[in-house]
Write an enzyme that holds these catalytic residues in place. Structure first.
Site, PDB file in Angstrom:
ATOM      1  N   ASN A  12      44.840  40.007   2.149  1.00  0.00           N
ATOM      2  CA  ASN A  12      44.028  41.338   2.059  1.00  0.00           C
ATOM      3  C   ASN A  12      45.125  42.283   1.148  1.00  0.00           C
ATOM      4  OD1 ASN A  12      42.541  43.387   1.869  1.00  0.00           O
ATOM      5  ND2 ASN A  12      41.958  43.600   4.051  1.00  0.00           N
ATOM      6  N   ARG A  97      40.762  38.626  -0.213  1.00  0.00           N
ATOM      7  CA  ARG A  97      39.915  39.381  -0.018  1.00  0.00           C
ATOM      8  C   ARG A  97      39.798  40.149  -1.403  1.00  0.00           C
ATOM      9  NH1 ARG A  97      39.536  45.194   2.422  1.00  0.00           N
ATOM     10  NH2 ARG A  97      37.294  45.839   2.362  1.00  0.00           N
ATOM     11  N   HIS A 186      31.890  45.697   2.599  1.00  0.00           N
ATOM     12  CA  HIS A 186      31.777  45.147   3.801  1.00  0.00           C
ATOM     13  C   HIS A 186      31.075  44.030   3.904  1.00  0.00           C
ATOM     14  CE1 HIS A 186      32.625  49.467   5.613  1.00  0.00           C
ATOM     15  NE2 HIS A 186      33.810  49.031   5.392  1.00  0.00           N
ATOM     16  N   LEU A 215      30.651  49.747  11.921  1.00  0.00           N
ATOM     17  CA  LEU A 215      30.961  51.366  12.207  1.00  0.00           C
ATOM     18  C   LEU A 215      32.828  51.310  12.257  1.00  0.00           C
ATOM     19  CD1 LEU A 215      28.384  52.336  14.769  1.00  0.00           C
ATOM     20  CD2 LEU A 215      28.438  52.619  12.373  1.00  0.00           C
ATOM     21  N   GLY A 216      33.430  51.407  11.435  1.00  0.00           N
ATOM     22  CA  GLY A 216      34.760  51.435  11.490  1.00  0.00           C
ATOM     23  C   GLY A 216      35.354  52.793  10.824  1.00  0.00           C
ATOM     24  N   ARG A 247      34.910  60.115   4.891  1.00  0.00           N
ATOM     25  CA  ARG A 247      33.447  60.051   3.664  1.00  0.00           C
ATOM     26  C   ARG A 247      32.484  60.565   4.205  1.00  0.00           C
ATOM     27  NH1 ARG A 247      34.410  53.590   2.323  1.00  0.00           N
ATOM     28  NH2 ARG A 247      36.541  53.642   3.110  1.00  0.00           N
ATOM     29  N   ARG A 290      37.840  58.314  19.269  1.00  0.00           N
ATOM     30  CA  ARG A 290      38.398  58.256  20.994  1.00  0.00           C
ATOM     31  C   ARG A 290      38.814  59.731  20.782  1.00  0.00           C
ATOM     32  NH1 ARG A 290      42.292  53.386  19.551  1.00  0.00           N
ATOM     33  NH2 ARG A 290      41.980  54.293  17.611  1.00  0.00           N
ATOM     34  N   GLY A 336      35.722  48.837  14.561  1.00  0.00           N
ATOM     35  CA  GLY A 336      36.538  49.993  15.574  1.00  0.00           C
ATOM     36  C   GLY A 336      35.511  50.727  16.533  1.00  0.00           C
ATOM     37  N   GLU A 390      36.918  39.312   9.616  1.00  0.00           N
ATOM     38  CA  GLU A 390      36.508  39.142   8.291  1.00  0.00           C
ATOM     39  C   GLU A 390      37.647  37.958   7.943  1.00  0.00           C
ATOM     40  OE1 GLU A 390      36.431  43.621   8.153  1.00  0.00           O
ATOM     41  OE2 GLU A 390      35.814  43.198   6.178  1.00  0.00           O
TER      42      GLU A 390
HETATM   43  P1  AMP Z   1      38.347  50.075  11.786  1.00  0.00           P
HETATM   44  O1  AMP Z   1      38.173  50.755  10.450  1.00  0.00           O
HETATM   45  O2  AMP Z   1      37.272  49.063  12.072  1.00  0.00           O
HETATM   46  O3  AMP Z   1      39.786  49.477  12.327  1.00  0.00           O
HETATM   47  O4  AMP Z   1      37.769  51.265  12.924  1.00  0.00           O
HETATM   48  C1  AMP Z   1      38.897  52.098  13.317  1.00  0.00           C
HETATM   49  C2  AMP Z   1      38.042  53.289  14.037  1.00  0.00           C
HETATM   50  O5  AMP Z   1      37.507  52.675  15.085  1.00  0.00           O
HETATM   51  C3  AMP Z   1      39.389  54.398  14.439  1.00  0.00           C
HETATM   52  O6  AMP Z   1      39.310  55.321  13.562  1.00  0.00           O
HETATM   53  C4  AMP Z   1      38.367  54.949  15.849  1.00  0.00           C
HETATM   54  O7  AMP Z   1      37.470  55.885  15.169  1.00  0.00           O
HETATM   55  C5  AMP Z   1      37.563  53.716  16.159  1.00  0.00           C
HETATM   56  N1  AMP Z   1      38.207  53.188  17.366  1.00  0.00           N
HETATM   57  C6  AMP Z   1      39.017  52.261  17.672  1.00  0.00           C
HETATM   58  N2  AMP Z   1      39.048  51.839  18.888  1.00  0.00           N
HETATM   59  C7  AMP Z   1      38.230  52.824  19.807  1.00  0.00           C
HETATM   60  C8  AMP Z   1      37.859  53.182  20.945  1.00  0.00           C
HETATM   61  N3  AMP Z   1      38.671  52.603  22.118  1.00  0.00           N
HETATM   62  N4  AMP Z   1      36.860  54.013  21.221  1.00  0.00           N
HETATM   63  C9  AMP Z   1      36.414  54.717  20.407  1.00  0.00           C
HETATM   64  N5  AMP Z   1      36.676  54.545  18.947  1.00  0.00           N
HETATM   65  C10 AMP Z   1      37.526  53.637  18.699  1.00  0.00           C
END
Ligand code: AMP
Length: 408
Positions: A12, A97, A186, A215-216, A247, A290, A336, A390
């Protein structure tokens, strides 16, 4: 490809980073994972973890790594040190990717010069992503010219969207001249999670309708009918749709005219505002859910506002995709925030009992890395948490393709 070649290296490639995983498709296990960061800077870093045999353990290299070629060579050296080198006859393919495949690439594709040229032609619609992906492919090809390089596109899963969902309601000639339409992103995650959700329900993907909420830091929703995507929230670029970490998601396009005419902002400044300084970070200064929850617990009103806007948008998409699908068997949370933030899942589904949605709060609060159902036993629609993967999906798609080709 020999019968013993069961490994796939997944790459990636970002603008200044390369994430990689070496998987054995015999059982989907990971043999090594790693990341090269800050490519082109003095402070580049390679973190490599071997997950197999005598070499198991984490290693780190710091110091300048000039470009993607140097980065991939360093990765190859680390893999070789664990007896997992790119020259191994067990390597079946390298899976890449690639963010934007336009309308042409609806399936994973073995890269040749013509494919590479087409991915290059798509750079104007994916200026931040496709150039890095192309560099990654070129470099890997130079290292192993004899090995199939398979491009797996983020947009591919969404190419099944009907025109009614993919078209913007703008002048058709202008749209077509500039390839302006809704592509969605995605896709590898939406494909994997919708299929895993069907598995969790003990059904075939063809038999279930799922709303996937990825939802990341970036976030998108998709409506999947019988395994095929019929709508998704990202559009021409990954800016449309849900509120994200940085965003804005959906916005009246006239806001941009206003910012130009009244606030005197340039196109580039507006681009940065909407992509980097909006969403959760724009609303409250933090993009990490968090931290936002911690601030809410302390009574912080800005954090509460950011959370409320985020949830309101999410609910609107659940409702919209419910209507698009007509019948919904499951809603799946992933990435996340979706996998970890129980308060987000609770708030997103709250008040939707009339739609057949209800959570079991104990199951929702439980922490686990496994795919699981969190809906109340009486709920008509299942709610699932499905950790996305992924890399595994890219490796599976690449391996399936080269296995089929070797049988031809
Ligand atoms: P990703 O882009 O899928 O890696 O998601 C990253 C985002 O997941 C971070 O910016 C956080 O907002 C959220 N995240 C990760 N771990 C946690 C957690 N334990 N509780 C709440 N949000 C989380």
């Amino acid at each position: 490809m020999t019968a013993t070649a069961t490994r796939v290296l997944v790459l990636n490639s970002g603008s200044s980073s390369v994430k990689y995983q070496l998987l054995d498709m015999h059982d989907g296990s990971r043999l090594a994972v790693g990341l090269v960061e800050r490519i082109g800077e003095e402070t580049s870093r390679l973190t490599h973890t071997a997950l197999t045999g005598g070499g198991a353990g984490k290693r780190e290299r710091t110091g300048p790594i000039a470009d993607h070629e140097a980065a991939l060579k360093a990765v190859a050296e680390e893999l070789s040190a664990d007896g997992l080198g790119l020259d191994s006859p067990e390597l079946a393919a390298i899976g890449h990717r690639v963010v934007h495949g336009g309308l042409r690439f609806t399936e994973p594709t073995v890269v040749d010069d013509e494919v590479l040229a087409e991915v290059e032609r798509l750079v104007p619609v994916a200026p931040l992503h496709n150039p890095a992906n192309i560099t990654g492919i070129r470099t890997a090809r130079a290292l192993r010219p004899d090995l199939p390089q398979v491009a797996v596109f983020d947009t591919a899963f969404h190419t099944t969207m009907p025109e009614s969902a993919a078209r913007y309601a703008i002048d058709v000639e202008t749209a077509d001249a500039h390839r302006i339409r809704r592509y969605g992103f995605h896709g590898t995650s939406h494909a994997y999670v919708s299929r895993e959700t069907a598995r969790l329900l003990g059904k075939a993907p063809e038999d279930v309708n799922v709303i996937v909420l990825h939802l990341g830091n970036g976030a998108s929703a998709s409506a999947v009918r019988g395994g095929r995507c019929v709508d998704t929230s990202m559009g021409l670029t990954p800016l449309e749709g849900l509120v994200m970490g940085t965003r804005s998601g959906d916005i009246d396009p006239a806001v941009t005219f206003h910012l130009q005419r009244v606030a005197g902002m340039s196109t580039d400044e507006i681009d940065v505002l909407l992509n980097k300084k909006s969403g959760l970070v724009g609303l409250c200064g933090d993009n990490d859910m968090r931290e936002i929850r911690r601030r809410i617990d302390e009574g912080d009103e800005r954090a509460q506002l950011a959370f409320d806007v985020y949830i309101h948008r999410l609910k609107k998409y659940i409702g919209a995709y419910y209507a698009v699908l007509g019948r919904v068997d499951a809603i799946a949370f992933t990435a996340g925030v979706g996998e970890n933030a129980a308060p987000v899942r609770e708030a997103a589904v709250a008040g939707l009992e009339e739609l057949g949605l209800a959570l079991d709060s104990a199951l929702n609060d439980e922490r686990s890395d496994d795919a699981r159902l969190i809906s109340a036993p009486y709920a008509r629609v299942a709610v699932a948490v499905v950790p996305t993967d992924e890399e595994l999906e890219i490796a599976r798609q690449a391996f399936t393709l080269v296995s089929e080709n070797s049988l031809d």
